[in-house]
Design a protein around this motif. Structure first.
Motif, short mmCIF file in Angstrom:
data_model
loop_
_atom_site.label_atom_id
_atom_site.label_comp_id
_atom_site.label_asym_id
_atom_site.label_seq_id
_atom_site.Cartn_x
_atom_site.Cartn_y
_atom_site.Cartn_z
N ASN A 112 0.86 -1.18 0.00
CA ASN A 112 0.00 0.00 0.00
C ASN A 112 0.90 1.24 0.00
N MET A 113 0.52 2.28 -0.74
CA MET A 113 1.33 3.50 -0.82
C MET A 113 1.55 4.11 0.56
N GLY A 114 0.51 4.16 1.38
CA GLY A 114 0.61 4.73 2.72
C GLY A 114 1.60 3.98 3.59
N ASP A 115 1.54 2.65 3.56
CA ASP A 115 2.47 1.84 4.35
C ASP A 115 3.90 2.04 3.88
N ALA A 116 4.08 2.10 2.57
CA ALA A 116 5.42 2.29 2.01
C ALA A 116 5.98 3.66 2.40
N MET A 117 5.15 4.68 2.39
CA MET A 117 5.61 6.02 2.76
C MET A 117 5.93 6.11 4.25
N LYS A 118 5.23 5.32 5.07
CA LYS A 118 5.54 5.29 6.51
C LYS A 118 6.94 4.75 6.75
N ILE A 119 7.39 3.87 5.89
CA ILE A 119 8.75 3.34 5.98
C ILE A 119 9.72 4.36 5.40
#
Length: 142
Positions: A112-119
């Motif tokens: 998910n884009m959101g999960d990837a950006m959190k990393i």
């Protein structure tokens, strides 16, 4: 600390009668002081870099507006501000280096884009701009 360096550069700009540098650095110092006062203690390097990045984002927006309006005088001024602010940022990573760092951190296809950006954001804060990070993340999660 960044605040000390900014203050020294303001004093030098005043001696050199460099209004542009003085005005830009005065705003930066003011923002650093305000953030420090709100926090109640000295800022970390990451927090200082975040403030510089916020200033750069505002200057970039002004630069875009000047380009759309065809104002060459403002374009030159805003580009000078960017060059000045870039001095306070650590070396920026290339797109390829960002891609390698994100792959090592576990950003993979199907995420998910959101999960990837959190990393990505905490990992690359101050090392790459938000547009570069977002575009690389989009490439990796496809």
């Amino acid at each position: 600390m960044l605040k000390t360096k900014v203050f020294e550069m303001i004093k030098q700009a005043m001696r050199d009668k460099d209004q542009l540098t003085k005005s830009v650095l005065t705003i930066v110092k003011s923002n650093l002081d305000l953030a420090e006062k709100e926090k109640g203690e000295a800022l970390t390097e990451a927090e200082e870099i975040a403030i510089i990045n916020r200033e750069m984002k505002q200057v970039n927006q002004s630069l875009d507006g000047a380009k759309q309006a065809g104002r060459d005088d403002l374009i030159e001024q805003e580009e000078a501000k960017l060059r000045l602010l870039e001095q306070f940022l650590p070396e920026q990573l290339s797109e390829e280096e960002v891609k390698e760092a994100l792959a090592e951190a576990g950003v993979t296809s199907g995420m998910n884009m959101g999960d990837a950006m959190k990393i990505a954001r905490p990992l690359l804060a101050g090392k790459a701009d938000g547009k570069t990070i977002a575009s690389v993340v989009k490439q990796l999660i496809r």
